[in-house]
Design an enzyme around this catalytic site. Structure first.
Site, short mmCIF file in Angstrom:
data_model
loop_
_atom_site.label_atom_id
_atom_site.label_comp_id
_atom_site.label_asym_id
_atom_site.label_seq_id
_atom_site.Cartn_x
_atom_site.Cartn_y
_atom_site.Cartn_z
N HIS A 82 -1.28 -0.76 -11.25
CA HIS A 82 -0.82 -1.12 -12.61
C HIS A 82 -0.50 -2.60 -12.77
O HIS A 82 -0.24 -3.05 -13.88
CB HIS A 82 0.37 -0.25 -13.04
N THR A 141 -1.72 15.78 -2.50
CA THR A 141 -3.01 15.83 -3.19
C THR A 141 -3.31 14.49 -3.84
O THR A 141 -2.44 13.90 -4.48
CB THR A 141 -2.98 16.93 -4.27
N GLN A 182 1.86 -8.61 -6.19
CA GLN A 182 1.63 -9.59 -7.25
C GLN A 182 0.38 -10.43 -6.99
O GLN A 182 -0.06 -11.17 -7.87
CB GLN A 182 2.85 -10.52 -7.36
N ALA A 231 3.19 0.73 -5.14
CA ALA A 231 3.57 -0.26 -4.13
C ALA A 231 4.91 0.09 -3.47
O ALA A 231 5.11 -0.17 -2.29
CB ALA A 231 3.62 -1.65 -4.74
N THR A 232 5.83 0.66 -4.22
CA THR A 232 7.12 1.02 -3.63
C THR A 232 6.92 2.00 -2.48
O THR A 232 7.48 1.82 -1.39
CB THR A 232 8.06 1.61 -4.70
N ASN A 236 7.46 -11.86 -7.32
CA ASN A 236 7.33 -11.25 -8.64
C ASN A 236 8.09 -12.01 -9.73
O ASN A 236 7.77 -11.89 -10.90
CB ASN A 236 7.80 -9.80 -8.59
N SER A 296 -0.63 -2.38 -5.83
CA SER A 296 -0.50 -1.35 -6.84
C SER A 296 -1.51 -1.56 -7.96
O SER A 296 -1.82 -2.69 -8.33
CB SER A 296 0.93 -1.43 -7.39
N CYS A 318 22.52 -9.74 -18.00
CA CYS A 318 22.62 -8.82 -19.13
C CYS A 318 21.38 -7.95 -19.27
O CYS A 318 21.40 -6.95 -19.96
CB CYS A 318 22.83 -9.60 -20.42
#
Lengths: 405, 139
Positions: A204, A243, A182, A74-75, A154, A202, A329
């Site tokens: 995945h 490819t 998403q 997707a990126t 997301n 995407s 964090c």
């Protein structure tokens, strides 16, 4: 028997469905051909598999197979859509409208466009995460060439009013691109009913393999073109050289087929579990569900547990349960989630958030266990939180002069 | 990022969680950090008037596991020390003891700041001048 560790981070990635893996295996070994080899059976077999997968992918979003451009994910599809439109339609204008809660793949691409002389308007969102359609229309200029607004977010799962956005885009003759990573495979997406001109997604995120995605590029009413962003052999109708990842594409196709087949029953089951989790955790004092509950993906819940810090909270159960947090964090940037901040959450609530992303293989036992563990840890950490003590004593924490560092 | 066993131990079984009576003259309280930054530490010491030694230390921390562990460890180290000895506790000692990774060094700095703030609170309450510390470089 509960299966450990419990995976509740399906918005980050999903496991491959075993049926997807089965479909892929032969394309690593026996049918390893290059889909661009036009003159022998190895190439023919690969090309045939890619064509079939292209149909499976197209069918899921109501598109024509010729409108599917395979990418690495997707990126890449986000980059190709935005930069590709910007380059292709340069003579028409240089202005793009997007939203502050977009994925970094869209926001950083827009930043790139600004550096190369383009103009970008970043719309803000309401506390429920939704954009304001009047603001969108008001932001349109004679130079506007593209509206780039995600289908579903997301972090909080909020679904934007895609049909209304596309109606505005159409009215003004502007292209509409949606990062639908998403949404595709999770909720019904139809490029014609939704009025999408370009859409990125995407494999995945929908139980397919990593490293493969697609850009939908409309061919009719209007015919959309994007300038390729990589030079090479002119694959994918000249829009994306390289490819083809044949096993990945085969898996992507299978994943799309399974999502189409199971979406309704999966969602009925998963949304029930999501609601159970959310209702139980919302009962904890000072916990807040982030984003619209009405316009939202059925698989995700983002909750802030005030006065406990997200990473500290996850540490209480992250050997058994995988979730993610908007806390600084947990990221490299040391800033809490910009999406939650865009929804108007203070830094303190953004630091206190957890995202629960359920999936196809989540069980009720896992959800029950999660409810118990999260509740226990929140209570444990509040007992050692100075902020919780101050809250309980009725102190106004906004009046304290904190030593910001 | 994996946590060290010592961080996990302090997180799971924190030492000296609690609150001392801050109205008492021999109790010093240090409150450092900010909710916006994702870390707030409150560290308290109770000094024995007769011996001048820290007879009790308590903490409460809002923060990540490393912040909780740093403050828990600090309270352990403080007990039994004189106020001057307590001033010598360096954040890098905490880093070393807990095996904190570079991104978590700020947690140890916060703990050192909390110790100093508690000591200064104790000093001002007992008519001693507050010590001027250099502003920490790492935050």
């Amino acid at each position: 028997m509960i299966k450990f560790p419990i995976y509740l981070d399906h918005n980050a990635t999903t496991p491959c469905d075993p049926r997807v893996v089965d479909a892929m295996i032969p394309y690593f070994t026996d049918n390893f051909g290059n889909a661009a080899s036009r003159n022998h059976p190895f190439g023919w077999a690969a090309e045939e598999a890619v064509d079939y997968a292209r149909e499976q992918v197209a069918k899921l979003i109501g598109a024509d197979p010729k409108e599917i451009i395979f990418t690495s994910g997707a990126t890449e599809a986000d980059n190709l859509a935005i930069k590709g439109v910007y380059d292709m339609y340069a003579s028409k204008g240089n202005h793009i409208i997007t939203v502050t809660t977009e994925h970094k793949a869209v926001l950083d691409t827009c930043k790139h466009i600004e550096k190369s002389g383009g103009e970008v308007t970043y719309l803000t969102v309401a506390p429920d995460g939704l954009i304001n359609l009047q603001e969108l229309e008001a932001a349109i200029k004679p130079t506007t060439i593209l509206i780039a607004i995600m289908y579903a977010n997301n972090e909080v799962g909020v679904i934007q009013p895609v049909k209304e956005i596309s109606a505005i885009a159409r009215k003004h003759g502007i292209l509409f691109f949606s990062d639908a990573t998403q949404a595709v495979g999770k909720i019904p997406v139809d490029v014609n009913k939704d009025g999408l001109d370009l859409a990125a997604f995407s494999a995945h995120k929908m139980y397919g393999p990593k490293g493969v995605g697609a850009l939908y590029v409309r061919r009719k009413n209007p015919r959309v073109k994007v300038t390729s962003q990589m030079d090479g052999g002119g694959h994918e109708r000249g829009m994306r050289s390289g490819t083809l990842n044949v096993p990945g594409i085969v898996g992507f196709g299978k994943a799309c087929e399974l999502c189409m087949q199971d979406m309704e029953s999966d969602n009925a089951r998963i949304s029930k579990l999501r609601d159970k989790l959310e209702n139980a955790l919302s009962k904890l004092e000072e916990s807040y569900v982030n984003g619209s509950k009405e316009h939202r993906l059925p698989q995700v819940s983002n909750i802030s547990f005030k006065y406990v810090e997200g990473e500290g909270l996850m540490m209480g159960f992250n050997k058994d349960i995988a979730v993610s947090s908007g806390s600084a964090c947990t990221s490299a940037s040391l800033e809490p989630s910009y999406v939650l901040k865009a929804l108007g959450l203070g830094d303190d609530l953004a630091h206190s958030s957890l995202r629960f992303g359920l999936g196809r293989f989540t069980t009720e036992e896992q959800i029950d266990y999660t409810i118990a563990q999260v509740s226990k840890t929140v209570t444990h950490l509040r007992e050692m939180s100075p902020l919780w003590e101050m809250f309980k004593e009725g102190m106004d924490m906004d009046k304290i002069e904190w030593a910001h560092h | 990022m994996a946590y060290s066993d010592k961080v996990i131990d302090h997180y799971s079984n924190p030492k000296n969680v609690g609150t001392l009576d801050k109205s008492k003259k021999n109790v010093g309280t240090g409150l450092v950090g900010a909710p916006e930054c994702g870390d707030v530490m409150r560290l308290q010491i109770e000094v024995d008037d007769a011996t001048g030694l820290i007879k009790d230390a308590k903490f409460k921390t809002f923060g990540c596991g490393s912040a909780i562990a740093s403050s828990s460890l600090a309270t352990e180290w403080l007990k039994g020390k004189s106020v001057d000895e307590a001033l010598a506790i360096d954040n890098m000692d905490i880093v070393e003891e807990l095996n904190l990774p570079p991104v978590k060094i700020h947690c140890s700095v916060l703990a050192e700041d909390a110790i100093k703030a508690a000591i200064n609170d104790y000093r001002t309450k007992n008519n001693m001048e507050a010590i001027k510390f250099e502003t920490s470089a790492v935050h």
